[in-house]
Design a protein around this motif. Structure first.
Motif, short mmCIF file in Angstrom:
data_model
loop_
_atom_site.label_atom_id
_atom_site.label_comp_id
_atom_site.label_asym_id
_atom_site.label_seq_id
_atom_site.Cartn_x
_atom_site.Cartn_y
_atom_site.Cartn_z
N GLU A 1 20.60 -31.03 25.24
CA GLU A 1 20.90 -32.01 26.27
C GLU A 1 22.27 -32.65 26.04
O GLU A 1 23.05 -32.83 26.99
N GLN A 2 22.58 -32.97 24.79
CA GLN A 2 23.88 -33.56 24.49
C GLN A 2 25.01 -32.59 24.77
O GLN A 2 26.05 -32.97 25.32
N ALA B 1 25.59 -32.14 28.52
CA ALA B 1 26.31 -33.29 29.09
C ALA B 1 27.79 -33.26 28.69
O ALA B 1 28.67 -33.58 29.50
N LEU C 1 26.16 -32.64 36.33
CA LEU C 1 25.18 -32.42 35.28
C LEU C 1 23.81 -32.17 35.89
O LEU C 1 23.22 -33.07 36.51
#
Length: 456
Positions: free
Chosen positions: A333-334, A337, A347
């Motif tokens: 997820e990081q 993003a 996103l």
């Protein structure tokens, strides 16, 4: 306790120190590891419009400027030396360095070397312009990543960051081990930018990609006429280019055995001899090395010098492969993003099933492979996301026994590369310059890929 030799004065050490700092014309401030102001001198107070009591105990970003990095320096995350800083409309040139006690960072001090930036440029225009020219004469030898760019959470990653921060505080060789694509160069750059060599160059060389007969010239340089085809003026090597900074030897495990003795000598003597040269040249470059091999095993097999291994392995860290990370979902997820922000793309929201499929895939190419997949998700939008996760799920959990032809990694990578280039060109309206930037490669590299048979 009164200071000695002050002609009977009753001043204590703290008061005398404050008086000394107040008589310094430049602005000075010190913070603890939390970024709280613990000391500030009179010139800085005058600039800020208050007294020491107004500022001591407050966070440095509230006192000076939200743009200051002094609190990060105090945490060992970076060294910001001679950087421009604007405070209350005044342009300063600040030097921000950590303060050590018995090898541990206990805070940081910031000193505004000049309070009039325009006067500095006018008075020292020759030195200023020479410095800028020197920086521009060596484009590309700069680190791009910092500790904050190492994504992930949990005990494993905190331990990794702590080990890298420790290595950054000592000017010793450092060895980074890990599989291909785990982020070894990212770690090396983070160590460089957190060290006191952060303002120096970060020079890299891949020991596996240069022909054996040329690698010594690449590392140590050569004199004029040293060999056929050599420049008539000679050429500095990577060690000389890295003066005052860091040289990163990637894939050190592939360095020819004969050259390892020269590298060991350079490490021990802090000097090199150019190819065709007759006298040593002193070098001031810290060596960081990385390998996807087990160097200890290579030492046992006689493929790597034992003395060089122990010299390089004073500090050693292992980058974890994705399949062993316990924070993989958060990391995905990081990273998604970060890629979206980096390339200016929307996103998408990952469904739990999609995230699970990505997290369960073994990722043999580690972060480098994951970046490619996530970039394709961003490029193709919502319709491509289920296709990627379905594909990953089928490859990871399908009971079908694959035939040898299905396992050709080279063909699969070529297909993946072709697909990414096609999607980037489509997204950028066939603008090859924009497509190359989106893919994170040079325009020349994109043209080579297209000429080699990828889509036009």
């Amino acid at each position: 306790m009164p200071f000695p030799h002050l002609n009977g004065s009753s001043l204590d050490a703290a008061t005398f120190l404050q008086l000394v700092l107040d008589h310094v014309s430049d602005c000075l401030v010190a913070v603890d590891t939390e970024g709280l102001v613990v000391l500030i001198n009179a010139p800085y107070c005058k600039l800020l419009g208050g007294t020491p009591g107004d500022f001591i105990g407050r966070h440095i970003t509230e006192v000076v400027s939200p743009q200051t990095h002094l609190h990060r320096v105090a945490r060992g995350e970076e060294v910001a030396a001679t950087v421009p800083l604007e405070v209350r409309g005044c342009k300063l040139i600040a030097r921000q360095v950590p303060v050590f006690e018995e090898g541990e960072i206990v805070g940081a001090v910031g000193l505004a070397l000049f309070s009039n930036y325009e006067l500095l440029k006018k008075t020292y225009s020759m030195a200023f312009n020479s410095s800028i020219a020197l920086q521009n004469s060596r484009p590309g030898w700069n680190a791009q990543y910092r500790m904050a760019d190492i994504l992930g959470a949990g005990p494993e990653m905190e331990t990794l960051r702590a080990e890298l921060a420790l290595a950054a505080r000592h000017n010793l060789p450092f060895l980074i081990e890990g599989e291909t694509g785990t982020g070894k160069e990212l770690a090396a750059q983070a160590v460089h930018t957190a060290s006191d060599r952060a303002q120096g160059p970060f020079v890299w060389i891949n020991c596996a990609s240069i022909p054996e007969q040329l690698i010594d010239a690449e590392l140590f340089g050569y004199e004029a006429g040293a060999f056929t085809g050599a420049s008539s003026r000679g050429k500095p090597g990577k060690f000389e280019l890295a003066a005052g900074g860091t040289i990163f030897l990637d894939e050190i495990g592939d360095m020819p055995l004969a050259l390892q003795a020269s590298l060991l000598r350079a490490l021990q003597s802090q000097s090199i001899v150019r190819v065709g040269g007759t006298s040593p040249i002193g070098v001031d470059a810290r060596v960081l090395a990385a390998t996807n091999r087990r160097l200890s095993e290579a030492v046992r097999q006689g493929r790597f010098r034992e003395d060089l291994y122990y010299r390089l392995a004073m500090f050693t860290v292992s980058m974890p492969p994705l399949r062993e990370r316990t924070d993989l979902r958060l990391f995905i997820e990081q990273l998604l993003a970060k890629l979206a922000a980096q390339h200016g793309l929307p996103l998408p929201k990952l469904l739990s099933a999609q995230l699970a499929a990505l997290a369960e895939y073994p990722w043999p190419g580690n972060v480098r492979q994951l970046e490619g997949v996530l970039l394709r998700l961003l490029l193709t939008g919502k319709t491509s996301l289920p296709e990627v996760t379905d594909d990953l799920t089928s490859r990871h959990s399908s009971p079908r026994r694959e035939e040898p032809g299905d396992l050709n990694l080279g063909e699969r990578l070529a297909q993946e590369k072709k697909r990414l280039i096609e999607e980037a060109l489509a997204h950028c309206g066939d603008d090859r310059t924009r497509a190359a930037k989106l893919l994170g490669i040079s325009r020349a590299s994109l043209y080579r890929e297209l000429q080699a048979g990828t889509p036009s």
